[in-house]
Design an enzyme around this catalytic site. Structure first.
Site, mmCIF file in Angstrom:
data_model
loop_
_atom_site.group_PDB
_atom_site.id
_atom_site.type_symbol
_atom_site.label_atom_id
_atom_site.label_comp_id
_atom_site.label_asym_id
_atom_site.label_seq_id
_atom_site.Cartn_x
_atom_site.Cartn_y
_atom_site.Cartn_z
ATOM 1 N N ASP A 180 0.840 -1.198 0.000
ATOM 2 C CA ASP A 180 0.000 0.000 0.000
ATOM 3 C C ASP A 180 0.871 1.242 0.000
ATOM 4 O OD1 ASP A 180 0.821 0.409 2.595
ATOM 5 O OD2 ASP A 180 -1.127 -0.001 3.506
ATOM 6 N N ILE A 181 0.231 2.380 -0.277
ATOM 7 C CA ILE A 181 0.929 3.663 -0.347
ATOM 8 C C ILE A 181 1.110 4.197 1.070
ATOM 9 C CG2 ILE A 181 0.818 6.015 -1.229
ATOM 10 C CD1 ILE A 181 -0.944 4.946 -3.505
ATOM 11 N N GLU B 41 -6.008 2.184 -0.819
ATOM 12 C CA GLU B 41 -4.681 2.431 -1.376
ATOM 13 C C GLU B 41 -3.839 1.159 -1.451
ATOM 14 O OE1 GLU B 41 -4.162 3.157 3.094
ATOM 15 O OE2 GLU B 41 -5.749 3.219 1.581
#
Length: 348
Positions: A218-219, A262
């Site tokens: 994920d970001i 995300e």
């Protein structure tokens, strides 16, 4: 319907959907035409036309579309055999039956007439009953053939329309299928499609005894990014990261999907931990190289990602869900250890 002799140039209302005989006599002798007209006079449904000039026979036939042509052989201007061949080469009369009416009785003359395209041969003047019977028989056969041809043409048109409709339906279904498996924002696969592909690749690994790897990522600090730059900025970031991750994959079997929010997930068939770690680092470095400004990150001044890596050889004692769970555990550890990195899960 009148069966009076109609002179050349007279227009006919005859169409292609006929149910009665339409006779065209081509003979240079008017006395013969009058005799034939008298023979047919009592049969009101037989429409009779006469062409005295053989040079105009094709034009006349094109005009009235006869169901049968009565044709003399010996005429001035145009030889009867030649005219027969003209009928067969003319689209409007190529299958129109032609009965030759001739004073010639030699077998060779009859043979030549049939070779030239005649459908029947009568010595003139023929018997009235026989002439009418043959006119009706040939006309009926011709009209039935036209109906069959028309039905066949309609069937072909319907088949083409059905084929076109099926093609459009297949195209629409393919579009719907793509839409149902695609994430609307990023353009990569969605969670549903990931679940399907994971099950498929698990079965392959189980059957072929090969390794299967999953990357879950994920970001970093995406909520802060979204809050700071707004939802449009967040959407643009997700799309760019998704494209960067997708471009990192080069093997046809490798697969990436948006896992949710995300988060992204990657399936690497026939890949062990070492190979999966290489891909994970490439993805991390490629996202970092995009240099997407992230002023709200506690890790860097640009967007970064954290990844969890898990690999195993599918067997009946485990499951695809267990593989994803291990990748999720590794992702959690990557975040614990400072983010912007990958962590490999324990070998299963």
């Amino acid at each position: 319907m009148s069966n009076d002799v109609r002179s050349e140039g007279t227009e006919s209302a005859v169409g292609q959907n006929l149910s009665h005989p339409v006779v065209l006599l081509v003979d240079d002798q008017a006395i013969v035409a009058e005799a034939i007209r008298r023979m047919l006079a009592d049969d009101k449904d037989i429409e009779f036309h006469y062409c005295q000039e053989p040079s105009r026979a094709i034009d006349k036939a094109n005009e009235i579309r006869p169901t049968i042509i009565l044709q003399d052989l010996v005429m001035p201007q145009v030889d009867g055999y030649t005219l027969l061949r003209f009928y067969r080469s003319n689209p409007a009369t190529s299958v129109t039956p032609v009965i030759v009416l001739s004073s010639r009785e030699e077998p060779k003359d009859k043979s030549h007439a049939f070779e030239s395209g005649a459908s029947d041969y009568l010595v003139k003047l023929p018997d009235k009953i026989e002439l009418i019977a043959r006119i009706r028989a040939h006309s009926k056969t011709y009209l039935l053939q036209l109906q069959r041809d028309e039905a066949y043409l309609e069937m072909k048109i319907l088949q083409e329309q059905l084929k076109e409709s099926n093609a459009k339906l297949a195209e629409s279904n393919a579009i719907l299928q793509r839409l149902s498996t695609m994430d609307g924002l990023t353009g990569i696969a969605n969670r549903r499609h990931f679940d399907e592909v994971l099950q498929h690749e698990w079965k392959i690994g189980l059957r072929e005894n090969t390794m299967l790897s999953v990357l879950l990522l994920d970001i970093d600090f995406f909520k802060k990014f979204n809050d700071g730059y707004g939802h449009q900025g967040g959407d643009d970031c997700l799309k760019e990261v998704a494209k960067t991750l997708s471009d990192t994959l080069h093997r046809p079997g490798d697969f990436i999907a948006r896992y949710g929010g995300e988060e992204f997930v990657v399936i690497l068939p026939n890949t062990d931990c070492k190979g999966a770690a290489v891909i994970a680092e490439q993805m991390r470095a490629n996202v970092e190289a995009r240099n997407i400004t992230h002023a709200f990150s506690s890790v860097a001044d640009h967007v970064s990602i954290s990844l969890g890596v898990a690999a195993m050889k599918p067997d009946n004692s485990s499951s695809p869900e267990a593989l994803v769970a291990k990748a999720d555990e590794a992702l959690y550890k990557a975040k614990e250890h400072g983010r912007n990195r990958y962590v490999i899960a324990e070998i299963l």
